[in-house]
Design an enzyme around this catalytic site. Sequence first.
Site, PDB file in Angstrom:
ATOM      1  N   GLU A 258       0.822  -1.210   0.000  1.00 56.71           N
ATOM      2  CA  GLU A 258       0.000   0.000   0.000  1.00 56.71           C
ATOM      3  C   GLU A 258       0.854   1.257   0.000  1.00 56.71           C
ATOM      4  OE1 GLU A 258      -3.045   0.112  -0.594  1.00 56.71           O
ATOM      5  OE2 GLU A 258      -3.932  -1.793  -0.004  1.00 56.71           O
TER       6      GLU A 258
ATOM      7  N   ASP B 120      -4.304  -9.885  -8.294  1.00 54.94           N
ATOM      8  CA  ASP B 120      -4.615  -9.049  -9.454  1.00 54.94           C
ATOM      9  C   ASP B 120      -3.419  -8.294 -10.022  1.00 54.94           C
ATOM     10  OD1 ASP B 120      -4.572  -7.653  -7.067  1.00 54.94           O
ATOM     11  OD2 ASP B 120      -6.380  -6.492  -7.459  1.00 54.94           O
TER      12      ASP B 120
ATOM     13  N   GLU C 192     -18.666  -6.344  -3.396  1.00 53.30           N
ATOM     14  CA  GLU C 192     -17.279  -6.724  -3.131  1.00 53.30           C
ATOM     15  C   GLU C 192     -17.027  -8.181  -3.518  1.00 53.30           C
ATOM     16  OE1 GLU C 192     -13.551  -5.175  -1.398  1.00 53.30           O
ATOM     17  OE2 GLU C 192     -15.186  -4.598  -2.718  1.00 53.30           O
TER      18      GLU C 192
ATOM     19  N   GLU D  67     -11.772  -0.266 -10.204  1.00 58.32           N
ATOM     20  CA  GLU D  67     -11.375  -1.249 -11.212  1.00 58.32           C
ATOM     21  C   GLU D  67     -12.307  -1.293 -12.415  1.00 58.32           C
ATOM     22  OE1 GLU D  67      -8.969  -2.054  -7.766  1.00 58.32           O
ATOM     23  OE2 GLU D  67     -11.133  -1.751  -7.975  1.00 58.32           O
TER      24      GLU D  67
END
Length: 566
Positions: free
Chosen positions: A171, A316, A420, A439
Site C-alpha cells: 500500500e 490481481d 465486493e 477497477e
Amino acid sequence: MQWRSIVVGLVVLRLSLSCVLWLAFGLGPNVSWGFNFPLGFSLHKLDLSYLSFFDGNKDEYVRRYSSFPDTLKAKMKDMAKDMFYFGYDNYMKYAFPEDELNPIDCKGRGPDVLNPSNININDVLGNYSLTLIDTLDTLLVLGNVTEFHKAVKLVIDTVSFDKDSTVQVFEANIRILGSLISSHILLTDPKHPFGKVGFDDYDNELLHMAHDLAVRLLPAFENTSTGIPYPRVNLKTGVPPDSINETCTAGAGSLLVEFGILSRLIGDSTFEWVARRAVRALWNLRSNETGLLGNVVNIQTGQWVSKQSGLGAGMDSFYEYLLKSYLLFGEKEDYRMFQAAYESIHNHMRRGRESCNEGEGDPPLYVNVNMFSGEIMNTWIDSLQAFFPGLQVLNGDVDNAICLHAFYYAIWKRFGALPERYNWQLQAPDVLFYPLRPELVESTYLLFYFLLCFDTLKDRMESFFLSETCKYLYLLFDEDNPLHKSDNKYIFTTEGHVVPIDKRFREKQWNDLFPCEEGVLAEQEPNKRPPPSNTSNCNRIPEERRYTLPLKSVYMRQIDNMVGLF
C-alpha cells in the site's frame, strides 16, 4: 452538515448507459490498441454517419447503445469533476493533515493506534497525509495547475516518513511512492502533455521523499530466505518483531513498476533488484502442472498457504505489473512471464465458450481454481477482478475483454454497484458493500466504454476514490484532455498514477541484475518473441466490426440473463 451533503459516495451520476459501446472499439485510424493504448491515442470528433449501419427499430441493445450526445458527455465530465472536488475540498477542510476523511463524521482519520491489529486501517494509513499525496496527479489531469502546486508544496513542507507507523509495503508503494514519483516526473519533464508545470524553487524534493520512503521499506526484503518480502514494516524501526511470515502474491509481486522507475531515476539498482528478486521468487514457485500461482505464500519456506488461484484480491496486480513492467522497461523476461501466466489463466481459469462473440454455450467467465489441479474452489468472484478487461485490452485480447467487461457491467446494472464479492452460481452478492473501487471504471476507460451510477454510504473515503475512480471517470468524458492529445505514451500504475513510457526507463546504469539465473523462462522461438513495446494493436479489430456493437445483442442478452436481469 448533513451526511448526504458530505458523503462522497453519493455521486448521483445517473448516466443511463445510452452508451457508446461503439466508442470503445472506435473505429477508425485515430484509436490505437494494446501497447499504444493507455493514454497515447488521439481521439478526434467521430463521424456519426456510421449510425446508418444500425436499424434501431429492431433491436433493443442497438437502440440503447448506439448514441451518446455531446451535451450529455459534457455534463458527465462536469459531474465527474464536481464529484472529485467535493471529495477533495472536504478532505482538505475537515481531514488534512490526517490520512483520510470520515465523510459522515466530517473528521479526519489516521492509524488506529489503540488497536495495532486493525490492519484494515493500519496497513493503509501511515500518518502521512495519504489522501493529499495520492491525489496529486489527478489535480493535473483535471487541469488545476495552481492547486497542484499548492498541494505539492504542502506535501514538501508538512509530510515526513520518520513515523512510528507500521504499514503494508504494497500500500505504501502504490499509493505514496507511486504518486511521489509520478508527480516528480510531471513537474520536471515539460515535454509531457501538461507542459511546463514545474515551479522555480522545486529542487527534486518529491524524488528525495520517494527515495527516503523506499529506503524505509527495504528492511521488508531482509532476513527472508526466499527473497519474497515481509508484508509490513515500521517506518522507523523496520520489520516488527511479531511480523507474520505470510504474504499475498500481489502484495509481494507488485512493487517492480515504482521501485524500477525509482532505481532508474536515481541510478541505484537496489530497489529494482529487490523487486525483481521477489517477482522471480514467486514465479519459480508456480505449479509445474498448471503454471498457476497461489494466493498466499510463506516467505521463509516458500510453501503456499492458500492454493487458490484467481484474478482478484491477492493476485490481481501481480499479472498487471508483469505486462506494465515490460511496457516501461522493455525487459523481455517480463513479457515472457506475463504471456506464460496469461496462457495458464486461459487454460485453467476460463470457463464458457471459446469465442466471446461467436458460437454456442455459456458466456466466458474466469473462476477461482486450485493452483495445482485447476479445479474450481468456490463460486464467487470479487470486484477487484474487474481490472482484468483493461489488462486484456493492453495485451490486445479485445474479444475476451469485451465479454468480461460486459459481465461486470451487467452485475452493476442489476445491483446499482459492484458487490465486493458476487456469487455467480447463486446470482447474488456474497459481500454486500462497494467502497467506491476504481477497477470497473478503469476497464471502462480502457475500453472507452461507459458507466452507470453509484450510490453508497460508508464512513470512509479511501484515497483511491480521488486518485483513481474520479480520474478515470473524468477522462472517460474529456476527449480534449492533454493526455489524449499527447504524442507521448503513458501507462497508469495500479493506483492510477500517470507515468510515461520513456526511453530513460529503458536505460540502466548497471549491468544485468540477474544474468542467466535458473528458473527464468528461456528465450522464445523467433515466431513467439514479444512484440515491440511501443507497437499498436489497432489492426486486431476486423474492419467489418468497427461500425457495429462490439458484442452481438444475443450475447449481451445472454450475459444479462446470467446475472438475473431478466
